[in-house]
Design an enzyme around this catalytic site. Structure first.
Site, PDB file in Angstrom:
ATOM      1  N   GLU A 182      41.984  23.830 -29.679  1.00  0.00           N
ATOM      2  CA  GLU A 182      40.833  22.923 -29.735  1.00  0.00           C
ATOM      3  C   GLU A 182      40.415  22.512 -31.141  1.00  0.00           C
ATOM      4  O   GLU A 182      39.926  21.418 -31.354  1.00  0.00           O
ATOM      5  CB  GLU A 182      39.638  23.568 -29.026  1.00  0.00           C
ATOM      6  CG  GLU A 182      39.868  23.818 -27.549  1.00  0.00           C
ATOM      7  CD  GLU A 182      40.084  22.536 -26.756  1.00  0.00           C
ATOM      8  OE1 GLU A 182      39.321  21.574 -26.981  1.00  0.00           O
ATOM      9  OE2 GLU A 182      41.021  22.497 -25.932  1.00  0.00           O
ATOM     10  N   SER A 467       4.665  44.859  25.674  1.00  0.00           N
ATOM     11  CA  SER A 467       4.770  46.304  25.944  1.00  0.00           C
ATOM     12  C   SER A 467       5.379  47.131  24.825  1.00  0.00           C
ATOM     13  O   SER A 467       5.397  48.358  24.920  1.00  0.00           O
ATOM     14  CB  SER A 467       5.609  46.517  27.201  1.00  0.00           C
ATOM     15  OG  SER A 467       4.982  45.896  28.290  1.00  0.00           O
TER      16      SER A 467
END
Lengths: 755, 164
Positions: A182, A467
């Protein structure tokens, strides 16, 4: 002459002013650029998303953890399965009765775990032994922590995944490769390479546009930090000024380190992979230090076009690009010929790509809500926190798959009752599962689809429980009262179960049993097992509303009014509240707080938050056991008996719940080590047309069938004080001969002998 | 009576009068217990407890509590895991919780009376810290009955009996 001189002077003055203006604007521009650069480069350079993890399994000899489960766990972590040869880090191999794993280095709440090879040997579905292998030596392990699985992430607006690396920790060959490919003059230029710029300019002029970049690393970094990827000359000028400022203010090493962490190197779903630290994990399941030269070259080759050179897309192209990087390194004498040859011939083998991992988004939402009490949004999205939760990926998957399996049959049954149903929305489901002793949440499903509805029913849906609250009434009745008064009832006390009208505060109330079937006289046990409403209200009236509401409140139900209907579940609870309340039965009378989060660690390893079990005594251990013993009857013979018919074995207890007009279907069930609450219903409260047994219980059964393989074979142990007597099941008296039932009692509360 | 016999008799009586416990939970290695254990789950759980015990010695109570919880998840019937979780809670001042956890531990020590009594003694100490003196005295009393050799239980019981 004088006129000419004056004109010339004016021209010069104008030129001077123009120059001055350009200088001032340039200076202001540079100051602004400098401010931007320092703002970004000083302090926290990168926003790191926080990562949320599942709890990781701890393996030990004798543990029920089938090989196929371990294999699929490793697959999900991205370990690569190999057929033969020695395993490398991030790989595993299964043959005969064993699995060899090249464990990666990782850290978890217990600390740092080094990379090492371990051999797990099996005897059928159980782990026989575990050995660590290192340099030809074998070392027996008694416990083995596995790497935790990623559950989700908290991103800022951009979904960027990044693992920061320090320049000193980056392999020298990788640094050389980046510079070589690079910007090989990086350490000698002052940010802008004249040579590179001229080369690019010439190419662009010849091409008639901007097609080639001659950017240095610093320019690339500035572009990524502040600018768009648009190739215009004005953008180039701004990039150049910023580059010069950055070079003036920061060292080359600082800039290089920032570059290595910033560069875009791939895509994981909707999140982008930035920096080499993250890329090495993404492509090779390794830390950067663990990568080979060939792997480093492949990563460097990605810089110019991560999509094009991705080994996931095209292995040959990735290998060609990698070899170009290697050739350059060799040509520049950065690596030896032998190293070059070796790396060049290395087979490109990216790890198995982790795809299709569904995030339990409802749970992640809950975790975030919990964390928001202490951490701000920016801390959660930028500080790279590691959040370890108690959620177990195997249990979570089991819950999701159980729900998926049961939904079609429930849909069929609901559609048959369609005329009674006035909702256009699909029915919803919620499930939460936890360890009653510690509160660790193992599975969490907040609804059928997070995409369609983010309403997290486990914590947000306040519904009538029906219940499922009855056990709290029975627990109050079975508990010793103040001043050492005996309990109101025992399991064999006879209750009246005939249609009755009750009076409370001057108002009459005539509750009905399910299907209006009445049992006449029944024992407490039978009344609970069959979930008889009238018998329960008769029992509650003996206990008294003040004692009942006190126990409801101790159990964690909020805003309970002292009304008789509360004993049949007219209060409002969430599935999580119910699960928490039931822990007191499964945990010897101690109510345990649910624990979703275990530890929060910052990137430096500091523990910012640590959550451990919290308990509160609500019932005595004796009464908790009596209740559990009663609720075992619900599963063995009562309303939840279909669990046995479906083949569930071992000690199990629970209670079904159905609300008026079948609007809610509930089941809370537990084994000695796992408690789960399930709800099925419509968000708008329409009739769902399912009982607790017909809906929620069916999901629990499928869930327990799937997680049974991970649960230890435990039983509910009675405390020493509990006494057992043989009882006539119908009359509730102690019986020596004939049909009898072994019932549990507190000392001195056993019934008289049958006459 | 010969003086030597008298001395021996006195020594014997003194030994009976002064109960001494050989149990020192802070020094008992869980690793050794794990090695003797033939139930794999219990052995793994004991080893996790050992890890937590090390954290206790360095006052890392949160980390210790987490390891004890993990040990409980591996083996919910491991009384040592509850015992040391109780210690971690006690040392962080969560006495109401430690009292309950010590009770749970005590009930799980079915075959080890010395540990059972020790857990009850610690329950008594937890109660004392939150001013539940009668509950504390009862806990010491139970501990004394289970293991007469537990010195702390005796001390606690005498201390509170004097107060009452």
């Amino acid at each position: 002459m004088g006129k000419k001189k004056k004109k010339r002077k004016t021209k010069l003055r104008l030129l001077f002013l123009l120059g001055l203006g350009v200088l001032v604007v340039g200076l202001l521009y540079a100051v602004d650029a400098g401010r931007q650069v320092t703002g970004r480069m000083s302090g926290k350079i990168f926003s790191l998303p926080s990562r949320v993890y599942y709890s990781a399994p701890v393996l030990y000899p004798g543990m029920p953890f089938p090989p196929k489960v371990l294999k699929s766990y490793l697959d999900r972590l991205g370990y690569q399965s190999i057929e033969k040869g020695a395993v490398d880090t991030g790989q595993y191999r299964r043959w005969d009765d064993r699995i060899m794993i090249g464990l990666r280095a990782f850290h978890d709440p217990a600390g740092k775990n080094p990379a090492r090879a371990v051999l797990v040997r099996y005897q059928d579905e159980e782990i026989r032994d575990i050995h660590a292998h290192s340099q030809g030596k074998e070392n027996e392990l008694f416990t083995l922590h596995l790497e935790p699985e990623l559950l989700g992430e908290f991103f800022k607006s951009k979904r960027e995944e990044r693992t920061l690396v320090r320049l000193d920790d980056v392999p020298a060959t990788l640094k050389e490769a980046v510079l070589s490919m690079e910007d090989h003059r990086f350490y000698s230029h002052w940010g802008i390479s004249l040579h590179g710029t001229l080369r690019a300019l010439w190419a662009n002029l010849r091409g008639g546009g901007v097609s080639q970049g001659g950017s240095t690393l610093t320019q690339q970094l500035m572009k990524n930090f502040f600018l768009t990827h648009e190739r215009t000359f004005s953008r180039k000028i701004r990039e150049a000024i910023m580059t010069l400022v950055a070079e003036a203010l920061y060292s080359k090493d600082q800039i290089f380190e920032a570059y290595l962490n910033e560069i875009y190197l791939g895509q994981r779903g909707s999140a982008s992979v930035h920096g080499f630290g993250e890329a090495s994990k993404f492509y090779f399941s390794k830390t950067l230090q663990e990568t080979t030269l060939a792997e480093q070259a492949l990563l460097v080759g990605l810089i110019s076009s991560p999509g094009r050179y991705s080994p996931y897309r095209n292995i040959e192209r990735a290998a060609e690009r990698r070899n170009l990087v290697l050739r350059k390194l060799w040509a520049e004498k950065k690596i030896s010929e032998a190293a070059y040859e070796l790396a060049r011939t290395e087979v490109v083998s990216p790890r198995g790509r982790v795809v299709g991992n569904e995030t339990p988004a409802y749970f992640v939402d809950y975790v975030r809500r919990e964390l928001n009490e202490r951490f701000s949004d920016s801390e959660l999205t930028e500080d790279g926190l590691e959040i370890f939760t108690n959620l177990d990926s195997n249990f979570q998957r089991a819950a999701e798959s159980a729900i998926k399996k049961v939904i079609p049959s429930l849909e069929k049954r609901i559609s048959k009752k369609r005329e009674k149903i006035d909702s256009d929305e699909p029915f919803q489901v919620a499930l939460v599962s936890m360890v009653p002793q510690t509160g660790a949440i193992k599975a969490w499903v907040g609804g059928r689809s997070y995409e369609k509805s983010q309403f997290n029913r486990v914590v947000q849906a306040l519904r009538q429980p029906g219940s499922v609250v009855k056990p709290f009434v029975y627990a109050a009745a079975l508990s010793t009262r103040k001043k050492n008064l005996p309990p109101v009832a025992t399991a064999s006390t006879i209750l009246d179960d005939r249609a009755t009208t009750f009076s409370h505060a001057g108002r009459d109330w005539s509750p009905k049993n399910y299907n209006e079937v009445y049992a006449g006289e029944v024992t407490v046990r039978s009344a609970l097992e069959r979930s008889l409403n009238v018998a329960t209200i008769n029992l509650a009236s003996q206990v008294g509303l003040p004692r009942l509401t006190a126990l409801f409140s101790d159990s964690g139900f909020q805003g309970v009014q002292a009304l008789p209907s509360a004993v049949l579940g007219s209060i409002e609870v969430t599935p999580l509240m119910l699960a928490r309340a039931y822990t007191m039965f499964a945990n010897g009378g101690l109510r345990t707080e649910p624990l979703g989060i275990s530890v929060v660690i910052d990137p430096k390893g500091h523990r910012l938050e640590q959550r451990t079990p919290k308990v509160k005594r609500v019932l005595s251990e004796d009464v908790a056991f009596l209740m559990t013993y009663l609720m075992q009857g619900v599963v063995d013979r009562g309303t939840a008996v279909s669990a046995r018919k479906w083949g569930l074995i071992g000690d199990l207890a629970g209670k079904t719940g159905t609300t008026d007009d079948e609007r809610d279907s509930w089941f809370v069930g537990f084994s000695p080590t796992l408690l789960t609450a399930v709800w099925v219903g419509f968000d708008d409260g329409s009739t769902v047309g399912l009982t607790g047994a017909g809906g929620a219980l069916q999901i629990w059964i499928q869930y327990m069938k799937k997680v049974g393989q991970f649960l230890p074979k435990e039983t509910f142990h009675p405390p020493k004080s509990i006494q057992f007597y043989k009882i006539d099941r119908k009359r509730g008296c102690v019986r020596a001969k004939g049909e009898k039932w072994l019932e549990a009692f507190l000392p001195g509360t056993e019934p008289a002998k049958c006459r | 009576m010969k003086p030597q016999i008298l001395v021996l008799l006195l020594l014997f009586m003194a030994a009976c009068q002064a109960p001494k416990t050989s149990l020192t939970p802070e020094r008992t290695s869980m690793e050794l217990l794990a090695q003797k254990e033939n139930r794999p789950r219990r052995a793994a759980s004991l080893r996790l407890v050992e890890g937590g015990r090390k954290d206790l010695t360095t006052s890392r109570f949160g980390q210790a509590a987490q390891k004890f919880s993990q040990a409980i998840e591996v083996d919910a019937g491991n009384p040592y895991a509850y015992f040391y979780l109780g210690v971690a809670r006690y040392r962080t001042g969560r006495f109401d919780e430690s009292a309950e956890i010590f009770l749970r531990s005590s009930n799980l020590f079915v075959d080890a009376n010395d540990w059972r009594a020790e857990a009850l003694t610690r329950r008594g100490e937890s109660f004392e810290k939150i001013g539940r003196i009668e509950d504390a005295r009862l806990a010491y009393e139970r501990a004394r009955k289970i293991d007469f050799g537990n010195e702390r239980a005796h001390k606690g019981w005498y201390r509170l009996s004097d107060q009452m």
